[in-house]
Design a protein around this motif. Sequence first.
Motif, PDB file in Angstrom:
ATOM      1  N   THR A 120     -14.500  32.068  -1.000  1.00 44.08           N
ATOM      2  CA  THR A 120     -15.066  32.231   0.341  1.00 44.08           C
ATOM      3  C   THR A 120     -16.557  31.920   0.330  1.00 44.08           C
ATOM      4  N   ALA A 121     -17.246  32.451  -0.684  1.00 41.51           N
ATOM      5  CA  ALA A 121     -18.686  32.200  -0.771  1.00 41.51           C
ATOM      6  C   ALA A 121     -18.958  30.708  -0.887  1.00 41.51           C
ATOM      7  N   LEU A 122     -18.115  30.013  -1.672  1.00 38.20           N
ATOM      8  CA  LEU A 122     -18.316  28.575  -1.840  1.00 38.20           C
ATOM      9  C   LEU A 122     -18.095  27.835  -0.524  1.00 38.20           C
ATOM     10  N   ILE A 123     -17.100  28.311   0.250  1.00 38.11           N
ATOM     11  CA  ILE A 123     -16.882  27.694   1.572  1.00 38.11           C
ATOM     12  C   ILE A 123     -18.150  27.809   2.407  1.00 38.11           C
ATOM     13  N   TYR A 124     -18.775  28.984   2.350  1.00 35.23           N
ATOM     14  CA  TYR A 124     -19.997  29.177   3.130  1.00 35.23           C
ATOM     15  C   TYR A 124     -21.154  28.350   2.591  1.00 35.23           C
ATOM     16  N   LEU A 127     -20.526  25.052   4.119  1.00 36.47           N
ATOM     17  CA  LEU A 127     -20.831  25.121   5.552  1.00 36.47           C
ATOM     18  C   LEU A 127     -22.345  25.144   5.765  1.00 36.47           C
ATOM     19  N   GLY A 128     -23.021  25.939   4.938  1.00 35.70           N
ATOM     20  CA  GLY A 128     -24.477  26.023   5.045  1.00 35.70           C
ATOM     21  C   GLY A 128     -25.123  24.669   4.810  1.00 35.70           C
ATOM     22  N   LEU A 129     -24.624  23.959   3.804  1.00 33.89           N
ATOM     23  CA  LEU A 129     -25.201  22.646   3.500  1.00 33.89           C
ATOM     24  C   LEU A 129     -24.934  21.668   4.636  1.00 33.89           C
ATOM     25  N   GLY A 130     -23.764  21.802   5.255  1.00 33.49           N
ATOM     26  CA  GLY A 130     -23.429  20.933   6.389  1.00 33.49           C
ATOM     27  C   GLY A 130     -24.349  21.210   7.568  1.00 33.49           C
ATOM     28  N   LEU A 131     -24.508  22.499   7.874  1.00 35.41           N
ATOM     29  CA  LEU A 131     -25.372  22.863   9.003  1.00 35.41           C
ATOM     30  C   LEU A 131     -26.824  22.524   8.689  1.00 35.41           C
ATOM     31  N   ASN A 132     -27.136  22.552   7.401  1.00 35.53           N
ATOM     32  CA  ASN A 132     -28.481  22.216   6.953  1.00 35.53           C
ATOM     33  C   ASN A 132     -28.883  20.803   7.396  1.00 35.53           C
ATOM     34  N   ILE A 133     -27.916  19.901   7.448  1.00 31.15           N
ATOM     35  CA  ILE A 133     -28.214  18.545   7.918  1.00 31.15           C
ATOM     36  C   ILE A 133     -28.702  18.603   9.359  1.00 31.15           C
ATOM     37  N   VAL A 134     -27.971  19.374  10.186  1.00 32.70           N
ATOM     38  CA  VAL A 134     -28.277  19.407  11.613  1.00 32.70           C
ATOM     39  C   VAL A 134     -29.547  20.220  11.882  1.00 32.70           C
ATOM     40  N   VAL A 135     -29.600  21.438  11.319  1.00 33.99           N
ATOM     41  CA  VAL A 135     -30.703  22.339  11.632  1.00 33.99           C
ATOM     42  C   VAL A 135     -31.900  22.109  10.708  1.00 33.99           C
ATOM     43  N   GLY A 136     -31.610  22.066   9.413  1.00 32.67           N
ATOM     44  CA  GLY A 136     -32.700  21.999   8.446  1.00 32.67           C
ATOM     45  C   GLY A 136     -33.384  20.647   8.431  1.00 32.67           C
ATOM     46  N   LEU A 137     -32.609  19.580   8.442  1.00 25.23           N
ATOM     47  CA  LEU A 137     -33.221  18.260   8.339  1.00 25.23           C
ATOM     48  C   LEU A 137     -33.573  17.691   9.700  1.00 25.23           C
ATOM     49  N   SER A 335     -27.961  31.859   9.596  1.00 24.29           N
ATOM     50  CA  SER A 335     -28.824  32.723   8.782  1.00 24.29           C
ATOM     51  C   SER A 335     -28.925  32.193   7.368  1.00 24.29           C
ATOM     52  N   ILE A 336     -27.811  31.681   6.852  1.00 24.18           N
ATOM     53  CA  ILE A 336     -27.822  31.124   5.499  1.00 24.18           C
ATOM     54  C   ILE A 336     -28.859  30.004   5.414  1.00 24.18           C
ATOM     55  N   VAL A 337     -28.834  29.141   6.416  1.00 21.47           N
ATOM     56  CA  VAL A 337     -29.765  28.002   6.392  1.00 21.47           C
ATOM     57  C   VAL A 337     -31.212  28.473   6.521  1.00 21.47           C
ATOM     58  N   VAL A 338     -31.451  29.381   7.469  1.00 14.80           N
ATOM     59  CA  VAL A 338     -32.816  29.826   7.719  1.00 14.80           C
ATOM     60  C   VAL A 338     -33.337  30.636   6.536  1.00 14.80           C
ATOM     61  N   MET A 339     -32.471  31.528   6.035  1.00 18.49           N
ATOM     62  CA  MET A 339     -32.891  32.387   4.935  1.00 18.49           C
ATOM     63  C   MET A 339     -33.108  31.581   3.669  1.00 18.49           C
ATOM     64  N   GLY A 340     -32.271  30.600   3.455  1.00 17.32           N
ATOM     65  CA  GLY A 340     -32.390  29.805   2.235  1.00 17.32           C
ATOM     66  C   GLY A 340     -33.628  28.931   2.247  1.00 17.32           C
ATOM     67  N   GLY A 341     -34.024  28.523   3.419  1.00 19.80           N
ATOM     68  CA  GLY A 341     -35.159  27.609   3.520  1.00 19.80           C
ATOM     69  C   GLY A 341     -34.658  26.320   4.137  1.00 19.80           C
ATOM     70  N   ALA A 351     -28.851  31.562  -0.701  1.00 21.81           N
ATOM     71  CA  ALA A 351     -28.705  32.415   0.479  1.00 21.81           C
ATOM     72  C   ALA A 351     -27.239  32.637   0.815  1.00 21.81           C
ATOM     73  N   ALA A 352     -26.412  31.607   0.657  1.00 24.32           N
ATOM     74  CA  ALA A 352     -24.991  31.761   0.966  1.00 24.32           C
ATOM     75  C   ALA A 352     -24.377  32.805   0.042  1.00 24.32           C
ATOM     76  N   PHE A 353     -24.706  32.741  -1.224  1.00 22.62           N
ATOM     77  CA  PHE A 353     -24.160  33.724  -2.157  1.00 22.62           C
ATOM     78  C   PHE A 353     -24.628  35.127  -1.790  1.00 22.62           C
ATOM     79  N   ILE A 354     -25.911  35.258  -1.478  1.00 18.39           N
ATOM     80  CA  ILE A 354     -26.426  36.590  -1.139  1.00 18.39           C
ATOM     81  C   ILE A 354     -25.734  37.130   0.106  1.00 18.39           C
ATOM     82  N   LEU A 355     -25.698  36.314   1.142  1.00 12.71           N
ATOM     83  CA  LEU A 355     -25.200  36.815   2.431  1.00 12.71           C
ATOM     84  C   LEU A 355     -23.691  37.034   2.435  1.00 12.71           C
ATOM     85  N   ILE A 356     -22.950  36.329   1.604  1.00 11.98           N
ATOM     86  CA  ILE A 356     -21.497  36.495   1.614  1.00 11.98           C
ATOM     87  C   ILE A 356     -21.044  37.487   0.542  1.00 11.98           C
TER      88      ILE A 356
END
Lengths: 414, 260
Positions: A120-124, A127-137, A335-341, A351-356
């Motif tokens: 489950t954590a790996l799925i997140y 997901l975080g890396l995917g959203l990172n493209i949209v939000v982070g980059l 939150s994963i994206v924002v918290m991770g940086g 961040a994904a590991f911490i939050l999940i």
Amino acid sequence: MKLLTSFKKSFLVSIWFMFLTFPIMVIRVNPIEEIIEWRWWNMLLVGGCSFVLSLLGRYFLEKKELMAKRVADSGVIATTFKKRLFEQRAFAVPILIIISFAAIIFPFIFSTYQTSIMTTALIYVVLGLGLNIVVGLAGLLDLGYVAFYAVGAYSYALLNYHFGMGFWAVLPIGAGLGAVFGLLLGFPVLRLRGDYLAIVTLGFGEIIRLILENWNDFSQGPSGIANISRPSLFGTQLGLEANTVYLYFIMIGFMIFTIFVVNRLQNSRIGRAWIALREDEIACQAMGIDKTRTKLNAFALGATWAGMMGVVFAAKTTFINPASFTFLESAIILSIVVMGGMGSIVGVIVAAFILILLPEYLRAFSDYRMLLFGCIMVVMMVFRPQGIISNVRRTYRYGNNKGQDINHRETEEV
Amino acid sequence: MSLLNVTNLTMDFGGLRALDNINITVHENEIVAIIGPNGAGKTTFFNCITGMYTPTSGDILVNGTGGKTHRINGLKPNKVTEKGLARTFQNIRLFPDMTVLENVMIGKHCRTKASVIGAVFRGSETVQEEYEIVESSYELLRKVGLENSVNNLAKNLAYGEQRRLEIARALATEPVLLLLDEPAAGMNPHETKELDELIVRIRDEENIAILLIEHDMKLVMSLSDKIVVMDYGKQIAQGTPTEIQNNPEVIKAYLGEDFA
């Protein structure tokens, strides 16, 4: 003098907290004996705790400012752990080897339950890396990311239910549908940015969930779809335990694949265009970047990952219903994206590991989960607004070196 | 040969006529300055020709990259840049959290073509392209004198350096005409002098024509081949620096009736 003022301020904070929590912490109405209990000890407790916490907060903030000042004064940037991790190969390689070794033996030493949580954590992570493209980059605040996750999950569930299609056959379809929905969302919101974009994407996420909940003929409504088949290994169905391990390794593979792709993308022409779009939309366009295309690219690629993860999620749980795709999920991924940086691959993974994982292992405190979650967020934003591991821009070699040389230094290694 | 040919350009914002029948021609290797009091419509004019606004009427013709004449009214800003017009901004608009080199590399975007697929697989073609982007961007930074801060973040540069970085970034788009919006604003005399030399060097070495908006009269007079004066959206004079200095209309616009 400084100490005195901080004492004074902390004292005021504690008074304020005592006042605020007075109705719930002190007064208790006992309806059976018809009396009011006054729990003054609670008030003292609240006062004392807030006083100490406020003092500590002040102390750390001051220390942080002092550190920043010292770094600025000396002009020397300390060799931090992070810097060494990214820039010194001799340091990064052993760590990577240890991590990959631990990842490989993990399912064989820990129970199925632990492996399942890790999956489950790996799925997140993905997901975080995917959203990172949209939000982070690309800097497009997307609050409805879970919609694409749902699209992927339901595409597998429905195709499996109606046509008996297998996991590996649906995976690319889920990814493709995710991308299509990403474009569908992308087109109407091309002109929007910031808060307006956030609201529209939030609405989009809710629309998808409400459709799934109410269109009974299509999605079987709130009762969901059960008995989704697990992924097969070369045509053979594995037992429950073996399958958990199998899924774990599928996810490890996915994670490596995702890191590889995202890392390459962010250091490419396309990735630079995304970051430029985030930094200044007008200048970005004036420099010859097609805003429309760049935005749609980001939306579609981000959604592709959510679609794929949806398929994995459906295969993992073998049962899905719309309740798995609420706004809370989007919020957690964000939150994963924002918290991770923002834009930082390593940060998002941590961040994904911490939050999940934290909520899973702190089940004893499950009543306070949201409270803790909120506290962590507040503390993070005060002390590290740039995220756990902020993104380091890639440095390039230039001058008279050969073409292949520029590939040698990456900010973030796979 | 004229690079930019603007005829009867008019721009209305509702009932307000911000630009009224502007006619400007910029020839090859020419430095043209647009001057005028604040609010005269100079930046609006820039925004019209770079595609930020769609003009109400008139024609903007560019003899850009490829030697063909294009009418660029209403084209998107990125298309205009592709046609060979590059601009800087009055209030600096860099990408603050990217490195200096990356800022210039962004400028190369419209002249390169690596796709998502190419970026992921990183074939030899993409690698070569990346290599060329890095090298040519570095070369540009060297030309504007920023070779010592290549890997710094753009936001950490001094003000004058940021201005020069903006010029380097604009040059990276390989323009035929460079539009500078108040490049000397906020600069000290020493920096202004450096800028003066830089602009002349760009014109002479790169064969790029320059159209600039500027309030620093000393700079304008020493630099430009031709000056266009605007006031209240109208073009009130056009000519060489000496002609403009002696034009009663211009003196009136700047100093008031009594001095004309």
